[in-house]
Design an enzyme around this catalytic site. Structure first.
Site, mmCIF file in Angstrom:
data_model
loop_
_atom_site.group_PDB
_atom_site.id
_atom_site.type_symbol
_atom_site.label_atom_id
_atom_site.label_comp_id
_atom_site.label_asym_id
_atom_site.label_seq_id
_atom_site.Cartn_x
_atom_site.Cartn_y
_atom_site.Cartn_z
ATOM 1 N N SER A 47 153.250 -29.623 139.653
ATOM 2 C CA SER A 47 154.559 -29.087 140.502
ATOM 3 C C SER A 47 154.012 -28.797 141.773
ATOM 4 O O SER A 47 152.699 -28.690 142.150
ATOM 5 C CB SER A 47 154.968 -27.795 140.086
ATOM 6 O OG SER A 47 155.887 -27.121 140.973
ATOM 7 N N TYR A 51 153.645 -19.368 136.170
ATOM 8 C CA TYR A 51 153.981 -20.924 136.329
ATOM 9 C C TYR A 51 152.769 -21.507 137.180
ATOM 10 O O TYR A 51 152.383 -22.657 136.868
ATOM 11 C CB TYR A 51 155.459 -20.934 136.965
ATOM 12 C CG TYR A 51 155.795 -22.567 136.871
ATOM 13 C CD1 TYR A 51 155.930 -22.973 135.618
ATOM 14 C CD2 TYR A 51 155.958 -23.088 137.845
ATOM 15 C CE1 TYR A 51 156.357 -24.527 135.593
ATOM 16 C CE2 TYR A 51 156.489 -24.314 137.849
ATOM 17 C CZ TYR A 51 156.780 -25.065 136.871
ATOM 18 O OH TYR A 51 157.160 -26.525 136.945
HETATM 19 N N1 LIG Z 1 162.814 -29.121 136.899
HETATM 20 C C1 LIG Z 1 161.929 -28.639 137.808
HETATM 21 O O1 LIG Z 1 162.314 -28.340 139.160
HETATM 22 C C2 LIG Z 1 160.464 -28.933 138.016
HETATM 23 C C3 LIG Z 1 159.830 -28.874 139.324
HETATM 24 C C4 LIG Z 1 158.354 -29.205 138.948
HETATM 25 C C5 LIG Z 1 157.898 -29.429 137.782
HETATM 26 N N2 LIG Z 1 158.455 -29.498 136.749
HETATM 27 C C6 LIG Z 1 157.727 -29.946 135.535
HETATM 28 O O2 LIG Z 1 158.366 -31.134 135.025
HETATM 29 C C7 LIG Z 1 158.058 -31.007 133.610
HETATM 30 C C8 LIG Z 1 159.438 -31.360 132.715
HETATM 31 O O3 LIG Z 1 160.474 -30.248 132.889
HETATM 32 P P1 LIG Z 1 161.739 -30.555 132.990
HETATM 33 O O4 LIG Z 1 162.118 -29.976 134.525
HETATM 34 O O5 LIG Z 1 162.234 -31.796 132.809
HETATM 35 O O6 LIG Z 1 162.325 -29.563 131.966
HETATM 36 P P2 LIG Z 1 163.111 -29.323 130.767
HETATM 37 O O7 LIG Z 1 164.382 -30.269 130.661
HETATM 38 O O8 LIG Z 1 163.332 -28.213 130.336
HETATM 39 O O9 LIG Z 1 162.072 -30.132 129.943
HETATM 40 C C9 LIG Z 1 160.929 -29.690 129.331
HETATM 41 C C10 LIG Z 1 160.674 -30.176 128.166
HETATM 42 O O10 LIG Z 1 159.198 -29.906 127.551
HETATM 43 C C11 LIG Z 1 159.379 -29.751 126.379
HETATM 44 N N3 LIG Z 1 158.655 -28.460 125.645
HETATM 45 C C12 LIG Z 1 158.622 -27.397 125.989
HETATM 46 N N4 LIG Z 1 157.778 -26.519 125.352
HETATM 47 C C13 LIG Z 1 157.199 -27.616 124.257
HETATM 48 C C14 LIG Z 1 156.360 -27.305 123.471
HETATM 49 N N5 LIG Z 1 155.819 -26.175 123.044
HETATM 50 N N6 LIG Z 1 156.129 -28.251 122.683
HETATM 51 C C15 LIG Z 1 156.400 -29.796 123.056
HETATM 52 N N7 LIG Z 1 157.433 -29.611 123.931
HETATM 53 C C16 LIG Z 1 157.776 -28.636 124.669
HETATM 54 C C17 LIG Z 1 160.954 -29.466 126.098
HETATM 55 O O11 LIG Z 1 161.172 -30.031 124.702
HETATM 56 P P3 LIG Z 1 161.453 -29.406 123.374
HETATM 57 O O12 LIG Z 1 162.242 -27.856 123.884
HETATM 58 O O13 LIG Z 1 162.334 -30.137 122.663
HETATM 59 O O14 LIG Z 1 160.084 -28.879 122.590
HETATM 60 C C18 LIG Z 1 161.652 -30.236 127.349
HETATM 61 O O15 LIG Z 1 161.637 -31.488 126.678
HETATM 62 C C19 LIG Z 1 157.652 -29.593 133.252
HETATM 63 O O16 LIG Z 1 156.208 -29.746 132.979
HETATM 64 C C20 LIG Z 1 157.851 -28.894 134.473
HETATM 65 O O17 LIG Z 1 157.042 -27.807 134.738
HETATM 66 C C21 LIG Z 1 159.943 -29.374 136.664
#
Ligand SMILES: NC(=O)c1ccc[n+]([C@@H]2O[C@H](COP(=O)([O-])OP(=O)(O)OC[C@H]3O[C@@H](n4cnc5c(N)ncnc54)[C@H](OP(=O)(O)O)[C@@H]3O)[C@@H](O)[C@H]2O)c1
Length: 295
Positions: free
Chosen positions: A171, A184
């Site tokens: 991030s 985070y």
């Molecule tokens: N959205 C943003 O603004 C943003 C910005 C910078 C970086 N990111 C990064 O991008 C990545 C994806 O996030 P996203 O934005 O797409 O959010 P999201 O839609 O909430 O996706 C997060 C994913 O992580 C999985 N997850 C969480 N805990 C887990 C566990 N214990 N075991 C296996 N899977 C797990 C969830 O699946 P389950 O719940 O089905 O397990 C979900 O599919 C993350 O690393 C996040 O930090 C996001």
């Protein structure tokens, strides 16, 4: 014959500079996505889901990992019509046995791993003193420790193949730490350091590590207050496409955000005290209210 000497020095400097620039430029990746095996954690929603779709459209065989089995299955069904092959393996990345099962089931089915995407993540925000021990453990295990564990389990395969890509979804927050995202931001900072160290460790092995630094992206991860107030957000599809583009260009880092984001990263590196001032100005009562504990 002074001018002759200057021409010679200029020529040597020019050729030297040209070769130095070529050396510093990343080489195009030889990776062919068609038929390659891609494992994606956190593939049940958001960026992971979009990545699964983008890889499948390029002919990759996709392994979907995440805890919510029913959502994984719906992603599997969605991309199955155009995917070369796709399999859903319910996985909790905080559980070592579950990670081992993910790797062994992938190898049983496909015999190799070409791309590993450490994408699973959770976000908690709020002042540190309001956090629980569980908030801390869960964030560190999911965002940071799981990526190291899974990479370590997959590495013997990648090294034996003498090829492979590890993509760590970090991030912008990992480079520009902001108040109330203390846990985070720290996990993402650690993930970036892990990527940088491992990339150097693996130099010459055919295995490459890429960090992806998204900014706010419209997914389930983002609290409603942020969704309502932040005007400019990326879509998960945009993040997925740019990530694959960076993968094929063999980049070390794939950055998102505006010129302002890049400026903040640069200031953070060279003028951290200016950034202290910046964040003091940002820490208004509204900012604190918006980012009170969310998990
Ligand atoms: N959205 C943003 O603004 C943003 C910005 C910078 C970086 N990111 C990064 O991008 C990545 C994806 O996030 P996203 O934005 O797409 O959010 P999201 O839609 O909430 O996706 C997060 C994913 O992580 C999985 N997850 C969480 N805990 C887990 C566990 N214990 N075991 C296996 N899977 C797990 C969830 O699946 P389950 O719940 O089905 O397990 C979900 O599919 C993350 O690393 C996040 O930090 C996001």
């Amino acid at each position: 014959m002074n001018w002759l000497r200057w021409i010679a020095v200029g020529g040597v400097a020019g050729v030297g500079g040209y070769w130095l620039l070529r050396y510093l430029q990343p080489e195009e990746s030889s990776l062919v996505l068609n038929g390659s095996v891609v494992v994606i954690t956190g593939a049940s929603s958001g960026i992971g889901r979009a990545l699964a779709d983008s890889f499948a459209r390029r002919g990759a065989k996709v392994v979907l990992a995440g805890r919510r089995a029913e959502l994984l299955e719906s992603v599997r069904q969605q991309i199955e019509p155009y995917a070369t092959d796709v399999v859903a393996i319910p996985t909790d990345v905080t559980d070592e046995a579950s990670l081992q099962a993910l790797v062994s089931q992938t190898l049983d089915r496909f015999g190799r791993i070409d791309v590993l995407v450490n994408n699973a993540g959770v976000l908690v925000t709020g002042p540190l003193h309001t956090m629980t021990a569980d908030n801390i453990h869960q964030s560190v295990r999911t965002n940071y420790e799981a990526a190291m564990m899974l990479t370590q389990l997959a590495l013997p395969t990648l090294l034996a193949q003498r090829s492979g890509k590890i993509i760590n979804i970090a991030s912008v927050n990992g480079r520009v730490p902001n108040p109330t995202s203390t846990i985070y931001g720290s996990t993402k900072h650690g993930l970036l350091a892990f990527s940088d160290s491992l990339r150097r460790e693996l130099f010459g092995t055919g295995v490459h590590v890429i960090s992806v630094l998204p900014r706010w992206t419209r997914t389930e991860l983002v609290p409603p207050e942020i969704l309502a107030t932040v005007r400019e957000m990326d879509t998960p599809e945009f993040v997925a496409e740019r990530t694959i583009d960076g993968l094929l260009k063999n980049l070390d880092n794939v950055y998102f955000g505006t010129t302002m984001t890049r400026l903040l990263m640069w200031c953070e590196r060279h003028f951290p005290r200016v950034m202290n001032l910046y964040w003091r100005m940002q820490m208004t009562p509204q900012y604190l209210e918006r980012s009170r504990l969310k998990n």
